[in-house]
Design an enzyme around this catalytic site. Sequence first.
Site, PDB file in Angstrom:
ATOM      1  N   HIS A   1       0.861  -1.196   0.000  1.00  0.00           N
ATOM      2  CA  HIS A   1       0.000   0.000   0.000  1.00  0.00           C
ATOM      3  C   HIS A   1       0.893   1.240   0.000  1.00  0.00           C
ATOM      4  O   HIS A   1       1.940   1.258   0.638  1.00  0.00           O
ATOM      5  CB  HIS A   1      -0.904   0.017   1.245  1.00  0.00           C
ATOM      6  CG  HIS A   1      -2.067   0.927   1.092  1.00  0.00           C
ATOM      7  ND1 HIS A   1      -1.989   2.268   1.346  1.00  0.00           N
ATOM      8  CD2 HIS A   1      -3.323   0.687   0.667  1.00  0.00           C
ATOM      9  CE1 HIS A   1      -3.162   2.827   1.092  1.00  0.00           C
ATOM     10  NE2 HIS A   1      -3.990   1.887   0.676  1.00  0.00           N
TER      11      HIS A   1
ATOM     12  N   ASP B   1      -8.005  -5.138  -0.270  1.00  0.00           N
ATOM     13  CA  ASP B   1      -8.473  -5.999  -1.366  1.00  0.00           C
ATOM     14  C   ASP B   1      -8.131  -7.473  -1.167  1.00  0.00           C
ATOM     15  O   ASP B   1      -8.581  -8.307  -1.957  1.00  0.00           O
ATOM     16  CB  ASP B   1      -7.861  -5.516  -2.690  1.00  0.00           C
ATOM     17  CG  ASP B   1      -8.392  -4.148  -3.065  1.00  0.00           C
ATOM     18  OD1 ASP B   1      -7.578  -3.244  -3.347  1.00  0.00           O
ATOM     19  OD2 ASP B   1      -9.616  -3.962  -3.015  1.00  0.00           O
TER      20      ASP B   1
HETATM   21  C1  SDX Z   1      -6.122   0.108  -3.086  1.00  0.00           C
HETATM   22  O1  SDX Z   1      -4.246   4.531  -2.095  1.00  0.00           O
HETATM   23  C2  SDX Z   1      -5.237   3.974  -1.522  1.00  0.00           C
HETATM   24  O2  SDX Z   1      -5.691   4.373  -0.454  1.00  0.00           O
HETATM   25  C3  SDX Z   1      -5.847   2.795  -2.281  1.00  0.00           C
HETATM   26  C4  SDX Z   1      -6.892   1.966  -1.555  1.00  0.00           C
HETATM   27  C5  SDX Z   1      -8.154   2.747  -1.303  1.00  0.00           C
HETATM   28  O3  SDX Z   1      -8.873   2.401  -0.355  1.00  0.00           O
HETATM   29  O4  SDX Z   1      -8.483   3.646  -2.135  1.00  0.00           O
HETATM   30  O5  SDX Z   1      -6.372   1.522  -0.315  1.00  0.00           O
HETATM   31  C6  SDX Z   1      -7.288   0.742  -2.379  1.00  0.00           C
HETATM   32  O6  SDX Z   1      -5.853   0.439  -4.204  1.00  0.00           O
HETATM   33  C7  SDX Z   1      -5.275  -0.884  -2.332  1.00  0.00           C
HETATM   34  C8  SDX Z   1      -4.052  -1.395  -3.165  1.00  0.00           C
HETATM   35  C9  SDX Z   1      -4.532  -2.497  -4.087  1.00  0.00           C
HETATM   36  N1  SDX Z   1      -3.458  -2.901  -5.033  1.00  0.00           N
HETATM   37  C10 SDX Z   1      -2.833  -4.071  -4.911  1.00  0.00           C
HETATM   38  O7  SDX Z   1      -3.034  -4.895  -4.029  1.00  0.00           O
HETATM   39  C11 SDX Z   1      -1.833  -4.349  -6.053  1.00  0.00           C
HETATM   40  C12 SDX Z   1      -0.541  -4.912  -5.481  1.00  0.00           C
HETATM   41  N2  SDX Z   1       0.138  -3.852  -4.753  1.00  0.00           N
HETATM   42  C13 SDX Z   1       1.144  -3.081  -5.430  1.00  0.00           C
HETATM   43  O8  SDX Z   1       1.019  -2.972  -6.807  1.00  0.00           O
HETATM   44  C14 SDX Z   1       1.632  -1.857  -4.667  1.00  0.00           C
HETATM   45  O9  SDX Z   1       1.867  -2.271  -3.391  1.00  0.00           O
HETATM   46  C15 SDX Z   1       0.755  -0.605  -4.641  1.00  0.00           C
HETATM   47  C16 SDX Z   1       0.379  -0.178  -6.016  1.00  0.00           C
HETATM   48  C17 SDX Z   1      -0.468  -0.832  -3.845  1.00  0.00           C
HETATM   49  C18 SDX Z   1       1.579   0.497  -3.968  1.00  0.00           C
HETATM   50  O10 SDX Z   1       2.643   0.767  -4.815  1.00  0.00           O
HETATM   51  P1  SDX Z   1       3.740   1.875  -4.421  1.00  0.00           P
HETATM   52  O11 SDX Z   1       3.371   2.607  -3.191  1.00  0.00           O
HETATM   53  O12 SDX Z   1       4.035   2.688  -5.649  1.00  0.00           O
HETATM   54  O13 SDX Z   1       4.963   0.996  -4.034  1.00  0.00           O
HETATM   55  P2  SDX Z   1       6.052   0.463  -5.051  1.00  0.00           P
HETATM   56  O14 SDX Z   1       5.366  -0.104  -6.265  1.00  0.00           O
HETATM   57  O15 SDX Z   1       7.069   1.527  -5.243  1.00  0.00           O
HETATM   58  O16 SDX Z   1       6.671  -0.764  -4.221  1.00  0.00           O
HETATM   59  C19 SDX Z   1       7.721  -0.559  -3.284  1.00  0.00           C
HETATM   60  C20 SDX Z   1       8.518  -1.868  -3.334  1.00  0.00           C
HETATM   61  C21 SDX Z   1       8.989  -2.241  -4.728  1.00  0.00           C
HETATM   62  O17 SDX Z   1      10.138  -3.041  -4.582  1.00  0.00           O
HETATM   63  P3  SDX Z   1      11.632  -2.327  -4.691  1.00  0.00           P
HETATM   64  O18 SDX Z   1      11.615  -1.571  -6.014  1.00  0.00           O
HETATM   65  O19 SDX Z   1      11.715  -1.396  -3.504  1.00  0.00           O
HETATM   66  O20 SDX Z   1      12.595  -3.478  -4.643  1.00  0.00           O
HETATM   67  O21 SDX Z   1       7.667  -2.947  -2.895  1.00  0.00           O
HETATM   68  C22 SDX Z   1       7.495  -3.864  -3.981  1.00  0.00           C
HETATM   69  C23 SDX Z   1       7.865  -3.120  -5.238  1.00  0.00           C
HETATM   70  O22 SDX Z   1       8.341  -4.035  -6.247  1.00  0.00           O
HETATM   71  N3  SDX Z   1       6.085  -4.254  -3.977  1.00  0.00           N
HETATM   72  C24 SDX Z   1       5.620  -5.478  -4.217  1.00  0.00           C
HETATM   73  C25 SDX Z   1       4.231  -5.402  -4.056  1.00  0.00           C
HETATM   74  N4  SDX Z   1       3.880  -4.145  -3.751  1.00  0.00           N
HETATM   75  C26 SDX Z   1       5.023  -3.444  -3.701  1.00  0.00           C
HETATM   76  N5  SDX Z   1       6.259  -6.639  -4.539  1.00  0.00           N
HETATM   77  C27 SDX Z   1       5.469  -7.735  -4.718  1.00  0.00           C
HETATM   78  N6  SDX Z   1       4.114  -7.721  -4.577  1.00  0.00           N
HETATM   79  C28 SDX Z   1       3.460  -6.581  -4.249  1.00  0.00           C
HETATM   80  N7  SDX Z   1       2.132  -6.578  -4.113  1.00  0.00           N
END
Ligand code: SDX
Length: 428
Positions: A307, A364
């Site tokens: 998140h 989710d």
């Molecule tokens: C919602 O914003 C809100 O409030 C949203 C929400 C709402 O109520 O409106 O809460 C609802 O959208 C919840 C999120 C649902 N999405 C997912 O579950 C999809 C999977 N999650 C990711 O795609 C990710 O965690 C996000 C999109 C939710 C957040 O992405 P960020 O903040 O841009 O973080 P990032 O992509 O920069 O990740 C940081 C690190 C990275 O690794 P490094 O580059 O540091 O090595 O964490 C890793 C990412 O690769 N990472 C994951 C991961 N999520 C982040 N690795 C594997 N699986 C994951 N799910």
Amino acid sequence: MSTTATLTIDGQAYEFPLIKGTENERAIDIKTLRSSTNGIITIDPGYKNTGSCESAITFLDGENGILRYRGYTIEELAEKADFLEVAYLLIFGELPNEETLKKFHNDIKKESVVDEEIKKIIHAFPKSAHPMGVISSLTSTLTAFNPSSVDVSSDEAIYNSIVRILGKFPVLVAWTMRKRQGLPLDYGDNSLGYVENILKMMFKRPDEEYVMNKKVVDALDKLLILHADHEQNCSTSTVRMVGSSHAGLFVSLSAGISALWGPLHGGANQAVIEMLEGIRADGGDTKKYMAKAKDKNDPFRLMGFGHRVYKNFDPRAKIIKKSADEVLGDLGVVDPVLDVAKGLEKEALEDPYFVDRKLYPNVDFYSGIIYRALGIPTEMFTVMFALGRLPGWIAQWREMRLRKEPIGRPRQVYIGANKRDFVPIEER
Ligand code: SDX
């Protein structure tokens, strides 16, 4: 504690006010940055460090897993309030008394009929159309049938638009689902509660009386409360951005629905179930999928994990996980993917990759398991998210309009070609 921040550029110091919110969050007010530094701006892809507005609606503390709507904790509201009460709280700022809530609900009921012509638009969609594309189109279409909802220059006009969409959106949600199932596009019964009526509209069969199940009503009511608002997330920021041009409420909401559709945002609830089913079909080997999630060369992500704000447990995920066990138990539903989900969660919470990056289950991760137990098709999961988020989007749009926020128009840093002369085609 400082009340200003100083930026030094080319040996010159620039001072900017530091503002503080009611929960002691602090921000540098850079409204004069560009004008005082001869054109220097900030840049922050994804706005990870940038506030778009001051808001009194929802407070998140991502480090401590705190979520409050207008000061009330999500835990208390999920336990003690109902969805329509929470919708009123988010939009107008206070919990309604019985009389006010009754009037609000009656005003919504008066708007719960949708122009019959809209059925022609619904039937024009193929059954295979994703419900999020349908509901986003239908929400925008409402403007064509309710043109007065565009000019919201008074509180009364804004109120009328709000009860109109709260009355009509659930009908469109039900009809979007029923169209895919080849069922007649019928109404429910306005003598029922708001969420009861939604369930009846969604699930009533043309040849049977609909039997209300209080456990199902309570489960959906709680899920809708948990999704009702979440400060400046992607879809809410979209609603605010579109609304800032003074486009109408319905089209602003339609844009928010489109933003929510993405699998990185609300579309994750559908992606989670599809992922869990895929893992189960692949023998339930969670370790293989954990390795894929950590492999930078593999586009696979653990959907429902991570998140932007929560670097601790998403408080909603905790409540939903508990509710999933209760709802499936109450309904006598055994869903093998729940065990896959719990196994994945346990492994991830013990895995350094996830622990170091503070990746926890989000709203989710478990919600789809409950939606499924309630008989809601997987493709409808994100529409249910939108149904829950509707009051939050409305509240944020109304706050933006009442605060007379300026039109959203970010700047950029240009990295393209420098000035060059046109070359006639015969010389290229
Ligand atoms: C919602 O914003 C809100 O409030 C949203 C929400 C709402 O109520 O409106 O809460 C609802 O959208 C919840 C999120 C649902 N999405 C997912 O579950 C999809 C999977 N999650 C990711 O795609 C990710 O965690 C996000 C999109 C939710 C957040 O992405 P960020 O903040 O841009 O973080 P990032 O992509 O920069 O990740 C940081 C690190 C990275 O690794 P490094 O580059 O540091 O090595 O964490 C890793 C990412 O690769 N990472 C994951 C991961 N999520 C982040 N690795 C594997 N699986 C994951 N799910």
